[in-house]
Scaffold this active site. Structure first.
Site, PDB file in Angstrom:
ATOM      1  N   THR A 118       0.834  -1.204   0.000  1.00 41.77           N
ATOM      2  CA  THR A 118       0.000   0.000   0.000  1.00 41.77           C
ATOM      3  C   THR A 118       0.866   1.250   0.000  1.00 41.77           C
ATOM      4  O   THR A 118       0.621   2.195  -0.770  1.00 41.77           O
ATOM      5  CB  THR A 118      -0.942   0.000   1.218  1.00 41.77           C
ATOM      6  OG1 THR A 118      -1.876  -1.085   1.087  1.00 41.77           O
ATOM      7  CG2 THR A 118      -1.721   1.296   1.310  1.00 41.77           C
ATOM      8  N   SER A 130       5.010  -6.510  -1.960  1.00 43.56           N
ATOM      9  CA  SER A 130       4.654  -6.717  -0.554  1.00 43.56           C
ATOM     10  C   SER A 130       5.221  -8.047  -0.086  1.00 43.56           C
ATOM     11  O   SER A 130       4.967  -9.084  -0.705  1.00 43.56           O
ATOM     12  CB  SER A 130       3.133  -6.710  -0.384  1.00 43.56           C
ATOM     13  OG  SER A 130       2.761  -6.997   0.941  1.00 43.56           O
ATOM     14  N   CYS A 153      -8.549  -6.045   2.655  1.00 32.85           N
ATOM     15  CA  CYS A 153      -8.197  -4.707   3.130  1.00 32.85           C
ATOM     16  C   CYS A 153      -9.428  -3.837   3.332  1.00 32.85           C
ATOM     17  O   CYS A 153      -9.410  -2.642   3.057  1.00 32.85           O
ATOM     18  CB  CYS A 153      -7.244  -4.050   2.149  1.00 32.85           C
ATOM     19  SG  CYS A 153      -5.769  -5.040   1.834  1.00 32.85           S
ATOM     20  N   THR A 183      13.508   4.246  10.082  1.00 32.46           N
ATOM     21  CA  THR A 183      14.420   3.105  10.199  1.00 32.46           C
ATOM     22  C   THR A 183      13.830   1.875   9.520  1.00 32.46           C
ATOM     23  O   THR A 183      12.677   1.513   9.740  1.00 32.46           O
ATOM     24  CB  THR A 183      14.689   2.795  11.682  1.00 32.46           C
ATOM     25  OG1 THR A 183      15.282   3.945  12.289  1.00 32.46           O
ATOM     26  CG2 THR A 183      15.614   1.599  11.832  1.00 32.46           C
TER      27      THR A 183
END
Length: 365
Positions: free
Chosen positions: A75, A188, A309, A226
């Site tokens: 996404t 993903s 989703c 990070t």
């Protein structure tokens, strides 16, 4: 009925089961103390692992290491691409795109699809012929039906018109070859059998882009924050394993599911088009998708009604609506076989589907 304590998982397009190699890579990453941005020895060691993963994923798509920008998932990768390449451009998206693209570009023009869910190339050709700077977003494989987009033809149209092509390859990466290099690509990790929490945006070339998430300058200023090193290492390991896998076994089991479903009165959305080897969208006319899901869940099978989703909601599929389905858009379930599916699991599901279809169709007749 299957063992209630061990349901049969057939919802791989929502998330693949974790691959053993990915689990090992995650554990290895968890043992690395350093931040990849730190300059001391522990940080440099973490950086070495990070860059090895970057090179591994980039090479799998025929690209150099610097084209890979790590993200939190698919996404974010889609949103990043639309943010970076959509500014100052008209945006065209396929009618069956995932909400990650649809909601990141709410003002986009829609490229229609035919009854099999395949993109209308003539419509796209006409739209691109006007010379307007354009971003075209087309998914490699649909998450609900598994239908593949004609990416080579789309890429040719984009190249000839000077448009930028962005491809959501979340469902296809590792399952089918991907050979285009002149486009951006969203990935993903957990859709490949890696852990949740890592994804990537592959760029056409090693270039600076306008960051969607700013911060400490990580990813060479293209994405702040990070890096989730254990998840990234798991993603790279999962991608390597997925590429090695022979998917013909899964394809054969998918065909078995569809034959039984059709014999039970179901229709298969997109069956006439090229599709992923693991995905079936089964429409049982007259029976609401939620009723089918509940029935199969009680029988010990995990399937879905489309995208995972949507905050757990079961609603009419925009994908099937775009394909011309009316009532069928709310009467379809998705069966997506995982990488480790076994024949006995598929046979048990087929028996359960037959029972369900016979009982529910009798109830509405």
């Amino acid at each position: 009925m299957t063992n209630a304590s061990a349901p049969t998982y057939l919802d791989a397009n929502a998330t693949e089961p974790l691959r053993p190699a990915a689990r090992e890579a995650v554990l290895e990453g968890l043992m690395l103390s350093g931040n990849p941005s730190s300059v001391h020895a522990e940080g440099r060691e973490a950086r070495r692992f990070l860059e090895n993963a970057r090179s591994q994923i980039s090479a799998g798509f025929g690209r150099i290491s610097g084209t890979c920008v790590f993200t939190s998932g698919g996404t974010e990768a889609d949103a990043m691409a639309i943010h970076a390449f959509g500014r100052g451009r008209r945006i065209l998206i396929g009618a069956t795109e995932h909400d990650a693209v649809r909601k990141a570009a709410p003002e986009a023009d829609i490229i229609p699809v035919n009854g099999q869910g395949v993109l209308d190339l003539e419509y796209l050709r006409k739209k691109l012929s006007d010379g307007v700077p354009t971003l075209v977003c087309v998914m490699s494989a649909n998450n609900e039906t598994g239908v593949l987009s004609p990416l080579r033809d789309v890429a040719t149209l984009c190249r000839d018109s000077g448009a930028h092509l962005h491809v959501d390859a979340v469902q296809s990466a590792g399952r089918i070859p991907f050979e285009l290099t002149e486009c951006s690509v969203a990935l993903s990790g957990h859709k490949m059998g890696g852990p949740k929490g890592a994804g990537a945006l592959l760029l056409p070339q090693d270039e600076p882009i306008d960051a969607l998430m700013i911060g400490g300058g990580q990813e060479r200023g293209r994405r702040g924050g990070t890096q989730p090193l254990p998840a990234i290492l798991g993603m790279a390991a999962a991608f390597e394993e997925a590429q090695k896998q022979d998917w013909s076994h899964v394809d054969r089991l998918r065909e078995r599911v569809e034959q039984v479903a059709m014999e039970s009165g179901a229709r298969v959305a997109g069956r006439g088009a090229p599709r992923l080897p693991n995905t079936s969208c089964l429409i049982l006319d007259g029976v609401a998708a939620q009723v089918q899901l509940m029935t199969l869940d009680l029988d010990g099978f995990c399937v879905s009604a489309g995208s995972a989703c949507s905050s757990g909601k079961v609603s009419a599929s925009h994908v099937l609506t775009a394909m011309g389905e009316t009532t069928g858009a709310s009467q379809a379930i998705r069966v997506s076989l995982p990488w480790d599916v076994r024949e006995e699991q598929v046979e048990a599901f087929c028996a359960a589907y037959e029972r369900m279809a016979a009982r529910l169709r009798k109830a509405i007749s």
